[in-house]
Enzyme design. Structure first.
Site: not given
Ligand code: PBG
Length: 330
Positions: A122, A130, A199, A209, A221, A237, A252
């Site tokens: 991304c 992504c 995630k 972002r 997403r 998952e 996350k």
């Molecule tokens: C994307 C990625 C994201 C985060 C870590 N890796 C953002 C998303 O998926 O949009 C978020 C980390 C954060 O908010 O601190 N590869």
């Protein structure tokens, strides 16, 4: 035994004993500091929505990593922001890409610091998704299987640059297996995969972002990240990623997902990392700046909550601060 024989306060009311019997703590060895390296920067740039955090240029990233290591943090999680973006995220796997150069610089300057490379497209695609786009049933969406070789190439190039760990955060199906095969074929069988197995499609990523300059140019997403309504799916998952060779699992966001951390930990007994993401960081910093909460006490409570839920490791923008001030956070 009932009261008065039993008095829970006996251990609580004595400050030394209270500390001794604490079940969890925020010891520095469990912390991971995320860092942003931006190719076009010649000096650090503040991130507006994440007060206290900065993007670093390629020439400053090693010094920042040194500062983090000196605070006692054992690992950093690196995100790169390239000068050039395109449809397939070419720079994600470029041998001289911004993140590859940052990894090499950090490993050269601070060899004992573990470098975890976040693997995703991304930050590198001009559309901000992504993965690679394709048509499915007449809709433009992320093409899962076309994305896998791109992620595998990014992981191999980061590992070749010296990354100690790769951490795929894209949420494509099958990417852990694809990355494992590619690493093994490249003679990088020793490099572990910390998979963002669970995630969620979270609005807590908003400030990130800005930091990673990676908002999707259209749509969202939800076609690849998980629905916050689901919990059983998190176990499927995690099981898939472990089957494909994941060495540790990342959940996350962390805040608001303590039940998921607990279930993943109890079901699989694997190493689980919780990511206290940008939105959780920003909320605390914003409220603290207004004097509405006791900043350090709230940070401690949030991070302890993640540990109590079952997280072995904490990925947090507060890592260096907490490690450097362990007595305040103990
Ligand atoms: C994307 C990625 C994201 C985060 C870590 N890796 C953002 C998303 O998926 O949009 C978020 C980390 C954060 O908010 O601190 N590869």
């Amino acid at each position: 035994m009932p009261f008065p024989e039993t008095r829970a306060r006996r251990l609580r009311d004595h400050p030394v004993l209270r500390r001794m019997v604490a079940e969890t703590d925020l010891s520095a060895r469990r912390l991971v500091q995320p860092l942003f390296v931006k190719e076009t920067l010649t000096e650090p740039a503040p991130i507006a929505s994440m007060p206290g955090q900065r993007q670093f240029g390629p020439d400053q990233i090693a010094a920042e990593a040194r500062r983090v290591a000196d605070a006692g943090v054992p690992a950093v999680l690196l995100f790169g922001i390239p000068a050039e973006k395109d449809a397939v995220g070419t720079q994600a796997s470029a041998p001289d890409g911004v993140v590859q150069r940052a990894i090499a610089a950090i490993k050269h300057e601070v060899p004992d610091l573990a470098v975890i490379a976040d693997i995703c497209l991304c930050e590198y695609t001009d559309h901000g998704h992504c993965g690679v786009l394709g048509e499915v049933a007449g809709r433009t969406t992320v093409d899962n299987d076309a994305t896998l070789p791109r992620l595998a190439a990014a992981a191999v190039s980061c590992a070749r640059a010296g990354a100690d760990v790769v951490a795929p955060s894209d949420m494509m199906d099958g990417r852990v297996g694809a990355i494992r095969d590619a690493l093994d074929a490249a003679d990088l069988g020793h490099v572990p995969i910390f998979s963002y197995a669970v995630k969620y499609a979270s609005h807590f990523y908003g400030p990130f972002r800005d930091a990673a300059e990676s908002p999707p140019a259209f749509g969202d997403r939800r076609g690849y990240q998980m629905d916050p309504a689901n919990a059983d799916e998190a176990l499927r998952e995690a099981a898939e990623d472990l089957d494909e060779g994941a060495d540790a699992l990342i959940v996350k966001p962390g805040l608001a997902y303590g039940d998921i951390i607990r279930r993943v930990k109890e079901t699989f007994g694997a190493c689980v990392a919780a990511y206290n993401v940008s939105g959780a960081y920003a909320m605390v910093e914003a409220a603290a700046a207004r004097g509405w909460i006791d900043r350090e006490a709230v940070i401690r409570e949030i991070l302890l909550g993640l540990r109590r839920a079952g997280a072995d490791l904490l990925i947090t923008y507060w890592a260096a601060e907490v490690a450097g001030g362990e007595s305040r956070y103990a």
